[in-house]
Design an enzyme around this catalytic site. Structure first.
Site, short mmCIF file in Angstrom:
data_model
loop_
_atom_site.label_atom_id
_atom_site.label_comp_id
_atom_site.label_asym_id
_atom_site.label_seq_id
_atom_site.Cartn_x
_atom_site.Cartn_y
_atom_site.Cartn_z
N ASP A 483 104.63 44.84 138.61
CA ASP A 483 103.62 44.19 139.44
C ASP A 483 102.64 43.43 138.56
OD1 ASP A 483 100.95 46.39 139.60
OD2 ASP A 483 102.83 46.92 138.60
N HIS A 813 113.22 46.14 137.92
CA HIS A 813 112.25 45.86 138.98
C HIS A 813 111.04 45.13 138.38
CE1 HIS A 813 109.98 46.71 142.71
NE2 HIS A 813 108.95 46.87 141.90
N ASP A 861 121.08 49.86 138.27
CA ASP A 861 120.52 48.61 137.76
C ASP A 861 120.35 47.63 138.92
OD1 ASP A 861 119.63 46.58 136.13
OD2 ASP A 861 121.65 45.93 135.56
N GLU A 870 112.38 50.10 136.73
CA GLU A 870 111.24 49.21 136.46
C GLU A 870 111.09 48.99 134.96
OE1 GLU A 870 106.75 48.54 138.27
OE2 GLU A 870 107.60 50.55 138.23
#
Length: 1005
Positions: A483, A813, A861, A870
């Protein structure tokens, strides 16, 4: 990492759905069997029993000894869960049973109120019992039970040949975590003042006065739809006070095409809702959205039992594990350990061959059977080819008819990994344009979060409502993970590990005093500024952490804000420059404050030779932060503060206090910090747990630095600290020896958790440090071999580092490198490590795909699996530290010299601005030393002024002294010396150096 799942599009762009789908119903399916292991050939699983009896397989039947004297039939029971019930569907139940008394068979709801769809008395006489019934309800998890209690006398009940079939099965479920049993995982929210799971329901407080329904909402992204397929959407919802909510199924990306929409007048009493529609389009990124705005008054919205059934079920996931010979797909050091793992049913030794790319056999032997490996559930053998030491490329191992992925044996096999693992940090930078000329055109991007629309930026960030009355310029730093959030506690350990990777060059015999981490060694824009590039990179984050400190004159002055991130979760993919969410400072915490104190103190001593002004600023901030933390020792981050970013809560900060005190003591030498170090329970406690250290457990960072960085602790205390590292390393070696895949991590499910790959590496860091301290080859072997697991010697045959290995992760991610969702975007850059196998399956995607996996298989994956796949700065910092160590192990050894040194500090000059030192060098070998060069590193701002009896220079912290013509030869047993004067401020400690080399060889002291 503690995160909520986010989907494929930013929720701020939600619009009203326009199209209402047509009514339809799922097509009937062929009869399907709902009982697993009804013949009990596979033991008792998945059958269950009440705690007052035990299930056993006897003569091929499931039997239980039933106690007498229980009051009710259901007081003793056995059964089978996971029976899907469909309203109106016909079922057939058959089984045989034996018992001396009548019992009751039920098929029923597996939760209160336990409604039955079949309840029948059974005479268990050994004949086949058959019952047909029609279900009167729909439930995903019904249960078949036999109620055996309520009898006065004990007896034995046996069961066999159980079958339960239906003419129709539930259509596939497309909603993840619709009952919120996994918290908010899989769900987003925006525009609400709070969203949390309460009493098993998802509840949001919605402000009044919003103009449009889509100005606030909750929902789920990444819902697959198939054109022409019928879907049933159902849920329970309520609003208090009564309010109107729009439910929509729509495309989850621009132009947000609507497939279904209803405006619902919800009441405080709540109701169950069910609708059917037909999807007009194929899409993997639809969303189910509850748009809760456009009501004049605020209200509380609650949601439960959300279901969207229809379409097609995902095919069973079967990982591609490749050849059964599992190797380090990157390669091996010529003088390092070389082991592989063979997966086979064989229980006796098997032959193996090591082959070149042309098929020539260069080594052979037999495997060592290891038996069943608990972490993988596999029967394994070990292949040990350590004896092969020649350099070669594209070798393969052949055993049991299988050929491994190719790998190299090379001295430089890890050289580029050092820079690859560190380039991750530059590409994660916030507030700076990323130069594609440095890292590749595909990674070039404009600066993010500088207040350029649509960003609201990090240059003038307010606090969350009620937290503070000021705003901070908090630009810069690294995006923490997948993020766009920035977190001090995660930034702290990541910065510390980069700093320690550099500081190791001052004390580790194989580190070459930092040549490989110096200026112009990494892909950073600051290269060429006469500062080691790794320090330039670490400073980018430390500068940001300094900006997060509460200003003087404000409440909690000197404390540090815990984190900064978006007000609400955003979707994937999303470039930093395209993030439209408001940014917020979250409350200060003691943990964040101590992270700044520790890293700024460590940074100060390392930057002192290069930028005294910045070093002084960092040291002042560290002291201020430490004092503020002592004044506010229990200000904890809230575990509920997880909307828009991870919570990173930690209610035990004794380890952070120890770490911060240790760094301040190592930097300053001040008695007050030494007192805090030695008074901490962590100073003598076991800080090296079996599962490794991490952002929430940082005492090991302090212990490792106290063991390696020169300091003024009493000799006995320093010896004890160093021994504690060796003792921990011994334990990790023992653990690795018991693992079929050779990693220093136990094989239990609890040892495979979120981000566990970094913990595996951190255990390798302890092993590497033990080698640096002792020179014992077994520790080097353990550290090197631990990385085999990371690079493919594991159950999945998966290298977890992008760009490194034949079968490597590439869909981690992340919003920035989301190639899996948008082929125009890149994969994560080479050197980015995935979090790794996580038996907790803490995201809905992984849980749905991998439920029941053996620990080492709990990884996929896929960009949707944030809990296994992530990226994160504190995971890459562990990789960067060990990568630097590994690269150093391939360097050529210097010609052997045996020596002993005595370092003498004659004390400060009058005025205390400098000191005089002397180094005596004794040849302890049997041959003369013809010409000598001595090196050691200072720990602070010491600067060489002049020297005698040697030609001395200083670069950064490293002093290099070369012989004069008249003292170049040191006979065996003889001693030469040189002296020097150096300036130094009073801000920094001035201990004797921990490492002195002569002609590249470590001397004893």
């Amino acid at each position: 990492m503690i995160r909520s799942r986010i989907g494929a599009a930013t929720v701020l762009a939600l619009v009203a759905a326009g199209l209402v789908g047509s009514v339809g119903s799922p097509a009937a399916a062929a009869p399907v069997e709902h009982i697993t292991n009804g013949t009990f050939d596979s033991g008792t699983a998945p059958w269950w029993s009440t705690s007052n009896t035990t299930l056993e397989v006897r003569d091929g039947r499931l039997c239980a000894d039933i106690p007498g004297g229980t009051a009710n039939p259901w007081d003793v029971a056995l059964g089978h869960n996971g029976i899907p019930l469909v309203d109106g569907a016909a079922y057939t139940l058959t089984f045989t049973a034996t018992a001396p008394t009548t019992v009751t068979a039920n098929v029923q709801l597996n939760e209160a109120p336990y409604t039955t769809v079949l309840s029948t008395a059974v005479t268990p006489d050994g004949t086949t019992q058959t019952r047909t019934f029609t279900s009167g309800l729909t439930a995903a998890d019904g249960t078949f039970t036999l109620q055996l209690g309520g009898k006065p006398d004990p007896y034995t009940f046996c069961l066999d040949d159980v079958s339960l079939t239906s003419e129709s099965e539930l259509a596939p479920e497309q909603i993840e975590n619709g009952d919120f049993g996994d918290g908010t995982a899989g769900w987003y929210s925006y525009g609400t003042t709070s969203t949390a799971v309460e009493d098993g329901r998802l509840c949001s407080v919605v402000p009044g006065g919003l103009a449009n329904p889509w100005d606030a909402g909750v929902g789920q992204n990444d819902v697959p739809l198939i054109a022409g397929s019928a879907y049933t959407l159902s849920f329970d919802a309520e609003a208090d006070p009564a309010s109107t909510v729009r439910v929509a199924v729509q495309l989850g990306a621009d132009p947000f095409t609507g497939y279904f929409s209803r405006d619902l007048a919800l009441t405080a009493a709540g109701d169950h809702y069910e609708f059917t529609f037909t999807a007009p389009d194929d899409t993997p990124v639809a969303q189910v959205a509850f748009q809760v705005g456009a009501n004049p008054a605020g209200y509380r919205f609650c949601l439960d039992n959300v279901s969207l059934r229809g379409g097609e079920a995902e095919p069973p996931y079967v990982p591609d594990t490749g050849p059964r010979v599992r190797v380090n797909q990157v390669g091996y050091l010529p003088d390092g350990p070389k082991r592989a793992t063979l997966v086979t049913d064989a229980t006796t030794a098997l032959p193996w061959q090591l082959k070149t790319s042309t098929g020539t056999v260069v080594a052979s032997g037999t495997t060592t059977p290891r038996g069943l490996d608990a972490a993988s559930g596999q029967n394994t053998h070990t292949i040990d080819f350590t004896g092969y030491a020649a350099q070669a490329r594209d070798l393969t191992l052949v055993a049991d008819g299988e050929t491994s992925h190719p790998f190299d044996v090379q001295k430089n096999v890890y050289d580029r990994l050092r820079s690859d693992s560190l380039q991750f940090f530059y590409i994660q930078r916030s507030g700076i344009a990323i130069d594609g000329g440095l890292v590749g055109a595909q990674y070039a991007r404009p600066a993010g979060h500088l207040g350029v629309a649509p960003n609201q930026g990090d240059t003038d960030v307010p606090c969350q409502p009620g937290v503070c009355d000021y705003r901070l310029d908090a630009r810069g730093g690294w995006y923490d993970a997948g993020d766009h959030g920035k977190y001090v506690v995660n930034g702290g350990i990541a910065t510390a590990q980069l700093l320690s990777a550099y500081e190791r060059t001052k004390t580790a015999p194989t580190a070459g005093f930092g040549t490989a981490l110096g200026d112009n060694t990494l892909r950073v824009p600051e290269r060429g500024n006469a500062v080691p590039d790794i320090l330039d990179e670490a400073r980018w984050e430390l500068d940001w952490m300094l900006r997060m400190q509460v200003p003087a004159g404000k409440p909690l002055a000197g404390m540090v804000h815990h984190k900064l991130h978006d007000q609400n979760w955003t979707g994937l993919p999303l470039a930093p420059t395209a993030d439209p969410q408001p940014r917020e400072l979250h409350p200060p915490s003691t943990a964040a404050t101590l992270n700044l104190a520790a890293t700024a103190a460590q940074g100060a001593r390392l930057w002192a030779p290069y930028d005294p002004a910045f070093a002084a600023r960092a040291l002042t901030a560290a002291k201020t932060a430490y004092a503020a933390a002592k004044a506010h020792p229990a200000v904890y981050a809230s575990g509920a503060d997880g909307n828009g970013g991870g919570a990173y809560s930690d209610n035990d900060v004794t380890d952070e206090f120890y770490w911060a005190a240790a760094e301040l003591y190592l930097t300053t030498g001040a008695a007050t910090y030494r007192t805090d170090v030695t008074a901490s329970p962590h100073h003598t406690g076991d800080v090296f747990t079996a599962t490794g250290f991490s952002w929430g457990s940082t005492a090991a960072l302090g212990r490792l630095d106290l063991a390696t960085v020169p300091n003024g602790l009493p000799k006995a205390d320093r010896a004890r600290i160093r021994q504690s590292v060796l003792t921990a390393a011994d334990a990790y070696l023992a653990t690795a020896g018991g693992q079929a895949y050779g990693l220093p991590m136990p094989g239990t499910p609890g040892s495979y958790f979120w981000g566990g790959n970094s913990n595996v590496i951190n255990n390798a860091v302890v092993l590497a440090t033990a080698y640096d301290l002792s020179g014992r080859a077994t520790y080097r072997t353990g550290a090197v071999e631990a990385m085999d697991y990371i690079f493919g010697r594991n159950a999945l045959n998966q290298s977890y580092v992008t760009g490194w290995g034949e079968h490597a992760s590439e869909n981690q991610h992340t919003r920035i490198f989301a190639n899996q969702l948008d082929p125009a975007l890149p994969h994560p850059p080479a050197g980015s490590i995935a979090g790794g196998a996580n038996a907790g399956l803490d995201d809905p995607f992984a849980k749905q795909l991998l439920d029941g996996c053996k620990p080492m298989f709990c990884y996929v994956d896929d960009i949707n699996s944030y809990a296994t796949n992530e990226v994160a700065i504190n995971w890459n910092s562990a990789l960067a530290w060990i990568s630097s160590f590994l690269a150093d192990q391939g360097a050529a050894a210097a010609p052997a010299v045996s020596c002993k040194v005595v370092y003498t500090d004659y004390g400060t000059w009058q005025g205390g601005q400098g000191f005089t030192g002397q180094l005596d060098i004794t040849n302890t070998g049997r041959t003369p030393i013809d010409g000598w060069t001595a090196r050691f590193a200072f720990t602070g701002d010491q600067k060489l002024r002049d020297a005698w009896l040697a030609k001395a220079t200083q670069s950064g912290a490293v002093l290099t002294a070369r012989n004069e013509s008249y003292n170049a030869r040191i006979q065996p047993g003889s001693t030469v010396m040189f002296g020097f004067n150096a300036t130094q401020s009073s801000s920094y400690a001035n201990p004797a150096p921990g490492l002195v080399t002569v002609n590249g060889n470590q001397c004893s002291s």
